[in-house]
Scaffold this motif. Structure first.
Motif, PDB file in Angstrom:
ATOM      1  N   THR A 119      -6.267   1.006  -9.627  1.00 47.55           N
ATOM      2  CA  THR A 119      -5.213   1.733 -10.338  1.00 47.55           C
ATOM      3  C   THR A 119      -4.341   2.510  -9.357  1.00 47.55           C
ATOM      4  OG1 THR A 119      -6.655   2.015 -12.263  1.00 47.55           O
ATOM      5  CG2 THR A 119      -4.743   3.472 -12.116  1.00 47.55           C
ATOM      6  N   TYR A 120      -3.033   2.457  -9.578  1.00 48.19           N
ATOM      7  CA  TYR A 120      -2.123   3.282  -8.787  1.00 48.19           C
ATOM      8  C   TYR A 120      -0.984   3.758  -9.683  1.00 48.19           C
ATOM      9  CZ  TYR A 120       1.345  -0.526  -8.560  1.00 48.19           C
ATOM     10  OH  TYR A 120       2.276  -1.475  -8.879  1.00 48.19           O
ATOM     11  N   LYS A 121      -0.263   4.752  -9.201  1.00 46.20           N
ATOM     12  CA  LYS A 121       0.852   5.310  -9.957  1.00 46.20           C
ATOM     13  C   LYS A 121       2.129   4.558  -9.585  1.00 46.20           C
ATOM     14  CE  LYS A 121       1.831   9.393 -12.331  1.00 46.20           C
ATOM     15  NZ  LYS A 121       1.023  10.282 -13.161  1.00 46.20           N
ATOM     16  N   ALA A 122       2.923   4.185 -10.581  1.00 46.63           N
ATOM     17  CA  ALA A 122       4.181   3.484 -10.318  1.00 46.63           C
ATOM     18  C   ALA A 122       5.006   4.273  -9.304  1.00 46.63           C
ATOM     19  CB  ALA A 122       4.966   3.308 -11.616  1.00 46.63           C
ATOM     20  N   GLY A 123       5.568   3.561  -8.323  1.00 44.33           N
ATOM     21  CA  GLY A 123       6.371   4.221  -7.293  1.00 44.33           C
ATOM     22  C   GLY A 123       5.619   4.446  -5.994  1.00 44.33           C
ATOM     23  N   MET A 124       4.297   4.204  -6.003  1.00 41.67           N
ATOM     24  CA  MET A 124       3.520   4.379  -4.769  1.00 41.67           C
ATOM     25  C   MET A 124       3.809   3.251  -3.787  1.00 41.67           C
ATOM     26  SD  MET A 124      -0.153   5.833  -6.213  1.00 41.67           S
ATOM     27  CE  MET A 124      -1.018   5.644  -4.659  1.00 41.67           C
ATOM     28  N   ARG A 125       3.848   3.609  -2.513  1.00 40.26           N
ATOM     29  CA  ARG A 125       4.109   2.621  -1.469  1.00 40.26           C
ATOM     30  C   ARG A 125       2.792   2.037  -0.947  1.00 40.26           C
ATOM     31  NH1 ARG A 125       9.484   2.848  -0.653  1.00 40.26           N
ATOM     32  NH2 ARG A 125      10.502   4.791  -1.282  1.00 40.26           N
ATOM     33  N   ALA A 126       2.896   0.955  -0.193  1.00 38.93           N
ATOM     34  CA  ALA A 126       1.715   0.205   0.243  1.00 38.93           C
ATOM     35  C   ALA A 126       0.659   1.073   0.939  1.00 38.93           C
ATOM     36  CB  ALA A 126       2.148  -0.949   1.152  1.00 38.93           C
ATOM     37  N   PRO A 127       1.027   1.967   1.873  1.00 34.97           N
ATOM     38  CA  PRO A 127      -0.015   2.782   2.511  1.00 34.97           C
ATOM     39  C   PRO A 127      -0.750   3.685   1.517  1.00 34.97           C
ATOM     40  CG  PRO A 127       2.013   2.843   3.795  1.00 34.97           C
ATOM     41  CD  PRO A 127       2.353   2.192   2.495  1.00 34.97           C
ATOM     42  N   GLU A 128      -0.028   4.222   0.531  1.00 33.11           N
ATOM     43  CA  GLU A 128      -0.679   5.063  -0.473  1.00 33.11           C
ATOM     44  C   GLU A 128      -1.670   4.254  -1.303  1.00 33.11           C
ATOM     45  OE1 GLU A 128       2.400   8.271  -2.080  1.00 33.11           O
ATOM     46  OE2 GLU A 128       3.329   6.286  -1.934  1.00 33.11           O
TER      47      GLU A 128
ATOM     48  N   GLY B 292      -4.697   4.430   8.940  1.00 35.68           N
ATOM     49  CA  GLY B 292      -4.463   3.443  10.002  1.00 35.68           C
ATOM     50  C   GLY B 292      -3.669   2.239   9.535  1.00 35.68           C
ATOM     51  N   PHE B 293      -2.908   2.383   8.453  1.00 37.43           N
ATOM     52  CA  PHE B 293      -2.177   1.261   7.856  1.00 37.43           C
ATOM     53  C   PHE B 293      -1.260   0.566   8.869  1.00 37.43           C
ATOM     54  CE2 PHE B 293       1.543  -0.551   5.784  1.00 37.43           C
ATOM     55  CZ  PHE B 293       0.986  -1.300   4.750  1.00 37.43           C
ATOM     56  N   ILE B 294      -1.366  -0.761   8.914  1.00 36.06           N
ATOM     57  CA  ILE B 294      -0.473  -1.569   9.759  1.00 36.06           C
ATOM     58  C   ILE B 294       0.483  -2.367   8.865  1.00 36.06           C
ATOM     59  CG2 ILE B 294      -0.324  -3.422  11.469  1.00 36.06           C
ATOM     60  CD1 ILE B 294      -3.176  -2.595  12.386  1.00 36.06           C
ATOM     61  N   ARG B 295      -0.090  -3.156   7.970  1.00 37.19           N
ATOM     62  CA  ARG B 295       0.727  -3.950   7.045  1.00 37.19           C
ATOM     63  C   ARG B 295      -0.155  -4.413   5.886  1.00 37.19           C
ATOM     64  NH1 ARG B 295      -0.249  -7.419  11.386  1.00 37.19           N
ATOM     65  NH2 ARG B 295      -1.362  -9.357  10.831  1.00 37.19           N
TER      66      ARG B 295
END
Length: 365
Positions: free
Chosen positions: A296-305, A317-320
């Motif tokens: 589950t995530y909140k709409a608008g969250m970016r990939a690292p979040e 440590g997010f790369i891609r």
């Protein structure tokens, strides 16, 4: 991510029956070792048919759905804002939740007495909403006393003071804070106070078993539905008694039971879906040989979040994120098919995750 909806209701409306159904339906802790489940918290799985469709196309040992938390909020009676019943405990617990589910009695029964001596769902709604407004008004008035003098010399305090005056005017007029025309800055500030009438609310209309095949034949439910529309609130109908019966069945037995009743989804599933809608929640997936899992995530969250939803190290440590859509998986039949069609994407830190994304995070800590 841990978001929770608090279940409130007057005595004898079916709140305890519904919460019993939720706790009996609770996920096995073995799959969620990070979750400590308190006695007043029920954690249920979010039924998502996409998981099984993914499993048909990506071989994996197991499938794990995402979850949603319901918190049983005790002590809400007339006068709770003044400390009646378990008033103080109630106020403390309800401020922590992200949304409120108000169980409203929409059934007649000579065996179950009503605290008011008669079944009137709108009266029940108004009793509880007045208590919530009174509780917010206490917070507002106390804060005004503290910030009033400072507001004459400090700009931030002045902005807070003006927001509080708007809130006070509405609450004294018996209007919840969701009706106030706050500016973007004022709304952001108001949210820091965890005001009860600023939280999204769902009315859970608890109907009798005979009304399940045609909820619109239940006059109590129709009144709640009309009230919800007029006040821009959500409403879901369910039978707490039926949900309790369903909670002791396995998935196949539940499907058969619901089929016999002539309904497609359980009331609890509908409640979870509606909670997702009002909290603006979405789902992404991870898929590999060991497990296919929904998150589950909140709409608008970016990939690292979103990576951080799985583990904080993933975000740090997010790369891609190697990403493809659920729709593309269905279209091309397999992960290899998606790759061959050139639909596998490498997304960076600014990528805004979409509902149904299937993601594999690369990170280095």
């Amino acid at each position: 991510m841990s978001l929770t909806a608090g279940i409130v209701g007057l005595p004898n409306v079916g709140k305890s029956t519904l919460f019993n159904a939720i706790t009996k339906s609770q996920v096995e802790a073995a799959n969620y070792p990070f979750a400590t489940i308190a006695p007043n918290v029920g954690v249920v799985k979010v039924n998502d048919p996409r998981l099984e469709e993914i499993r048909k196309r990506i071989e994996s040992e197991k499938v794990i759905p995402t979850t949603f938390e319901f918190t049983d909020i005790a002590g809400l009676v007339k006068g709770a804002s003044q400390g009646e019943g378990l008033g103080n405990q109630f106020l403390s617990n309800i401020r922590e939740v992200d949304a409120i589910i108000h169980v409203v009695r929409c059934f007649d029964s000579d065996d179950i007495t009503h605290v008011s001596g008669r079944v009137d769902p709108i009266d029940d709604i108004e009793i509880i909403e007045i208590e919530l407004m009174l509780a917010d008004l206490q917070v507002v008035e106390n804060r005004i006393k503290r910030v009033e003098k400072k507001a004459t010399v400090d700009q931030d305090a002045k902005q807070e003071y003006n927001m509080l005056l708007k809130a006070k005017e509405a609450l004294e007029d018996n209007k919840p804070l969701t009706t106030v025309d706050f500016s973007k800055e004022e709304l952001s500030l108001a949210r820091t106070f965890h005001f009860l009438t600023l939280k999204p609310m769902i009315y859970a209309a608890n109907i009798d078993e005979d009304s399940i095949t045609d909820a619109n034949s239940n006059q109590h439910y129709l009144r709640v539905k009309e009230y919800a529309t007029e006040n821009h609130k959500s409403v879901v109908w369910l039978s707490a008694k039926v949900e309790e019966d369903l909670s002791s069945l396995d998935d196949d037995e539940k499907k058969e039971f619901l089929l016999d009743l002539g309904v497609e989804e359980s009331g609890l599933d509908l409640l979870v879906k509606r909670s997702y809608e009002i909290l603006n929640l979405r789902t992404f997936f991870t898929a590999g040989p060991k497990e296919i899992r929904a998150w589950t995530y909140k709409a608008g969250m970016r990939a690292p979040e979103c990576a951080g939803v799985i583990h904080t190290d993933f975000e740090r440590g997010f790369i891609r994120a190697e990403t493809f859509s659920y729709d593309d998986l269905l279209k091309y039949g397999s992960e290899q098919g998606v790759q061959e069609a050139g639909r596998l994407r490498l997304e960076g830190k600014d990528y805004m995750t979409r509902d149904g994304d299937i993601m594999h995070f690369r990170f280095n800590v």
